[in-house]
Design a protein around this motif. Structure first.
Motif, PDB file in Angstrom:
ATOM      1  N   THR A 192    -134.596 -61.913  15.753  1.00 25.49           N
ATOM      2  CA  THR A 192    -134.868 -62.761  16.914  1.00 25.49           C
ATOM      3  C   THR A 192    -134.599 -64.222  16.595  1.00 25.49           C
ATOM      4  O   THR A 192    -134.058 -64.960  17.419  1.00 25.49           O
ATOM      5  N   HIS A 193    -134.980 -64.652  15.393  1.00 21.61           N
ATOM      6  CA  HIS A 193    -134.817 -66.050  15.006  1.00 21.61           C
ATOM      7  C   HIS A 193    -133.954 -66.193  13.763  1.00 21.61           C
ATOM      8  O   HIS A 193    -133.918 -65.295  12.915  1.00 21.61           O
ATOM      9  N   GLN A 194    -133.274 -67.323  13.676  1.00 17.16           N
ATOM     10  CA  GLN A 194    -132.540 -67.715  12.475  1.00 17.16           C
ATOM     11  C   GLN A 194    -133.131 -69.047  12.006  1.00 17.16           C
ATOM     12  O   GLN A 194    -133.090 -70.033  12.739  1.00 17.16           O
ATOM     13  N   TRP A 195    -133.657 -69.046  10.795  1.00 14.31           N
ATOM     14  CA  TRP A 195    -134.393 -70.212  10.319  1.00 14.31           C
ATOM     15  C   TRP A 195    -133.548 -71.477  10.322  1.00 14.31           C
ATOM     16  O   TRP A 195    -134.046 -72.565  10.613  1.00 14.31           O
ATOM     17  N   ARG A 196    -132.265 -71.353  10.032  1.00 13.95           N
ATOM     18  CA  ARG A 196    -131.403 -72.543   9.977  1.00 13.95           C
ATOM     19  C   ARG A 196    -131.316 -73.244  11.327  1.00 13.95           C
ATOM     20  O   ARG A 196    -130.988 -74.434  11.399  1.00 13.95           O
ATOM     21  N   LYS A 197    -131.638 -72.517  12.423  1.00 18.07           N
ATOM     22  CA  LYS A 197    -131.565 -73.110  13.760  1.00 18.07           C
ATOM     23  C   LYS A 197    -132.891 -73.745  14.192  1.00 18.07           C
ATOM     24  O   LYS A 197    -132.959 -74.348  15.263  1.00 18.07           O
ATOM     25  N   PHE A 198    -133.938 -73.592  13.394  1.00 20.44           N
ATOM     26  CA  PHE A 198    -135.200 -74.238  13.728  1.00 20.44           C
ATOM     27  C   PHE A 198    -134.997 -75.764  13.678  1.00 20.44           C
ATOM     28  O   PHE A 198    -134.139 -76.259  12.948  1.00 20.44           O
ATOM     29  N   VAL A 199    -135.810 -76.484  14.428  1.00 16.36           N
ATOM     30  CA  VAL A 199    -135.611 -77.922  14.610  1.00 16.36           C
ATOM     31  C   VAL A 199    -136.921 -78.648  14.342  1.00 16.36           C
ATOM     32  O   VAL A 199    -137.957 -78.295  14.911  1.00 16.36           O
ATOM     33  N   THR A 200    -136.881 -79.653  13.512  1.00 14.88           N
ATOM     34  CA  THR A 200    -138.101 -80.403  13.216  1.00 14.88           C
ATOM     35  C   THR A 200    -138.478 -81.285  14.410  1.00 14.88           C
ATOM     36  O   THR A 200    -137.607 -81.666  15.206  1.00 14.88           O
ATOM     37  N   PRO A 201    -139.748 -81.636  14.535  1.00 14.04           N
ATOM     38  CA  PRO A 201    -140.148 -82.547  15.614  1.00 14.04           C
ATOM     39  C   PRO A 201    -139.405 -83.878  15.556  1.00 14.04           C
ATOM     40  O   PRO A 201    -139.068 -84.452  16.600  1.00 14.04           O
ATOM     41  N   GLU A 202    -139.135 -84.366  14.354  1.00 14.64           N
ATOM     42  CA  GLU A 202    -138.404 -85.622  14.214  1.00 14.64           C
ATOM     43  C   GLU A 202    -136.991 -85.501  14.774  1.00 14.64           C
ATOM     44  O   GLU A 202    -136.495 -86.422  15.446  1.00 14.64           O
ATOM     45  N   GLU A 203    -136.343 -84.385  14.506  1.00 16.36           N
ATOM     46  CA  GLU A 203    -134.996 -84.160  15.041  1.00 16.36           C
ATOM     47  C   GLU A 203    -135.024 -84.046  16.559  1.00 16.36           C
ATOM     48  O   GLU A 203    -134.145 -84.584  17.250  1.00 16.36           O
ATOM     49  N   THR A 204    -136.032 -83.370  17.088  1.00 25.60           N
ATOM     50  CA  THR A 204    -136.148 -83.228  18.538  1.00 25.60           C
ATOM     51  C   THR A 204    -136.364 -84.585  19.190  1.00 25.60           C
ATOM     52  O   THR A 204    -135.724 -84.919  20.200  1.00 25.60           O
ATOM     53  N   ARG A 205    -137.245 -85.380  18.621  1.00 26.12           N
ATOM     54  CA  ARG A 205    -137.488 -86.725  19.170  1.00 26.12           C
ATOM     55  C   ARG A 205    -136.219 -87.580  19.111  1.00 26.12           C
ATOM     56  O   ARG A 205    -135.936 -88.342  20.041  1.00 26.12           O
ATOM     57  N   ARG A 206    -135.480 -87.453  18.024  1.00 29.00           N
ATOM     58  CA  ARG A 206    -134.235 -88.219  17.900  1.00 29.00           C
ATOM     59  C   ARG A 206    -133.261 -87.851  19.004  1.00 29.00           C
ATOM     60  O   ARG A 206    -132.653 -88.733  19.641  1.00 29.00           O
ATOM     61  N   MET A 207    -133.110 -86.557  19.266  1.00 27.18           N
ATOM     62  CA  MET A 207    -132.162 -86.115  20.293  1.00 27.18           C
ATOM     63  C   MET A 207    -132.636 -86.490  21.690  1.00 27.18           C
ATOM     64  O   MET A 207    -131.832 -86.841  22.561  1.00 27.18           O
ATOM     65  N   LEU A 208    -133.946 -86.433  21.926  1.00 22.63           N
ATOM     66  CA  LEU A 208    -134.482 -86.849  23.216  1.00 22.63           C
ATOM     67  C   LEU A 208    -134.233 -88.344  23.428  1.00 22.63           C
ATOM     68  O   LEU A 208    -133.816 -88.769  24.513  1.00 22.63           O
ATOM     69  N   THR A 209    -134.471 -89.131  22.399  1.00 18.13           N
ATOM     70  CA  THR A 209    -134.250 -90.571  22.489  1.00 18.13           C
ATOM     71  C   THR A 209    -132.774 -90.891  22.723  1.00 18.13           C
ATOM     72  O   THR A 209    -132.426 -91.758  23.534  1.00 18.13           O
ATOM     73  N   ALA A 210    -131.898 -90.172  22.030  1.00 17.29           N
ATOM     74  CA  ALA A 210    -130.458 -90.375  22.199  1.00 17.29           C
ATOM     75  C   ALA A 210    -130.012 -90.044  23.620  1.00 17.29           C
ATOM     76  O   ALA A 210    -129.018 -90.605  24.107  1.00 17.29           O
ATOM     77  N   ALA A 211    -130.750 -89.156  24.289  1.00 17.98           N
ATOM     78  CA  ALA A 211    -130.430 -88.773  25.663  1.00 17.98           C
ATOM     79  C   ALA A 211    -131.064 -89.721  26.680  1.00 17.98           C
ATOM     80  O   ALA A 211    -130.969 -89.478  27.890  1.00 17.98           O
ATOM     81  N   GLY A 212    -131.700 -90.787  26.200  1.00 17.41           N
ATOM     82  CA  GLY A 212    -132.284 -91.772  27.092  1.00 17.41           C
ATOM     83  C   GLY A 212    -133.705 -91.480  27.519  1.00 17.41           C
ATOM     84  O   GLY A 212    -134.203 -92.071  28.480  1.00 17.41           O
ATOM     85  N   LEU A 213    -134.381 -90.589  26.791  1.00 15.11           N
ATOM     86  CA  LEU A 213    -135.759 -90.229  27.117  1.00 15.11           C
ATOM     87  C   LEU A 213    -136.722 -90.811  26.082  1.00 15.11           C
ATOM     88  O   LEU A 213    -136.354 -91.021  24.923  1.00 15.11           O
TER      89      LEU A 213
END
Length: 248
Positions: A192-213
């Protein structure tokens, strides 16, 4: 979604789509292989409703999301989509697994819920914007994550919010989510899951910020293996949710 699996624009691999097509018929069975999602849905629905109501200053207890447009990305067979529609939202939902969409449409019709279901990926709604974009338990299945998150962010209307729920990437999440969840407890099908595709909260925040959020708040999700219950926690080391807003 007609692009081949090698097309870099695709956000979900053909293998992932095949897996979820095979599971589609079991999606609405709370005792079947999708039971963890039913338990998780019971936790995330009030979290989403509360976060959205707080952001928009909504006070109504009945149909608290009335009039808001909601995009549910990777909607599966519609568990979260239906909950949002019952809360009064105008819901659009997309999923790349065709059987998921077919079952979602059939179930919504039986429940007399008007939900716009679309077989496709985020590009299917790239020309539209919504008050609320739900990106729940999706990013850990995505191939081209930066492009995907940019497209998700572009769908958030001015003053709107996006809520992301996913899995952190560390040893603990590998041990709990994959070894424990898929191999020891067998709560989820293997693969069901592949560990390499998991995303840290810091990475998620970075991508949200890059998207203008602007990230506003986060919460962790804890699982009790004995009661099979889910609860909110400050610990984001395994499962977590982040709320972000567009202020322009």
């Amino acid at each position: 979604m007609n692009a081949p699996a090698s097309d870099p624009r695709m956000s979900v691999s053909a293998e992932e789509i095949k897996r979820y097509n095979a599971l589609a018929a079991t999606w609405w069975d709370p005792k079947g292989p999708m039971w963890p999602l039913h338990r998780l849905n019971a936790l995330r629905v009030p979290f989403v409703v509360e976060a959205v109501s707080e952001h928009f200053g909504l006070k109504t207890s009945q149909a608290p999301l009335k009039g808001l447009t909601v995009l549910d990305i990777g909607c599966g067979a519609g568990l979260l989509s239906e909950a949002m529609a019952r809360a009064g939202a105008v819901v659009t939902a997309v999923d790349p697994a065709q059987r998921n969409i077919a079952i979602a449409m059939e179930h919504a019709a039986a429940e007399d819920l008007a939900i716009e279901y679309i077989h496709g990926d985020i590009d299917s709604v790239a020309h539209r914007q919504f008050d609320v974009v739900l990106n729940m338990e999706v990013v850990e299945h995505v191939e081209n994550l930066d492009a995907f998150m940019a497209s998700c962010g572009a769908c958030v209307a001015g003053g709107g919010v996006q809520i992301v729920a996913t899995l952190n990437r560390n040893f603990k999440s590998w041990l709990f989510a994959i070894i424990g969840g898929e191999y020891v407890l067998r709560w989820l099908p293997k693969g069901t899951h592949q560990w390499r595709k998991f995303v840290t909260p810091e990475e998620t925040r970075r991508m949200l910020t890059a998207a203008g959020l602007t990230p506003l708040k986060s919460a962790g999700v804890a699982v009790n293996p004995f009661t099979r219950s889910y609860s909110l926690t400050d610990d984001t080391s395994v499962n977590y949710m982040i709320v972000a807003a567009r202020h322009d």
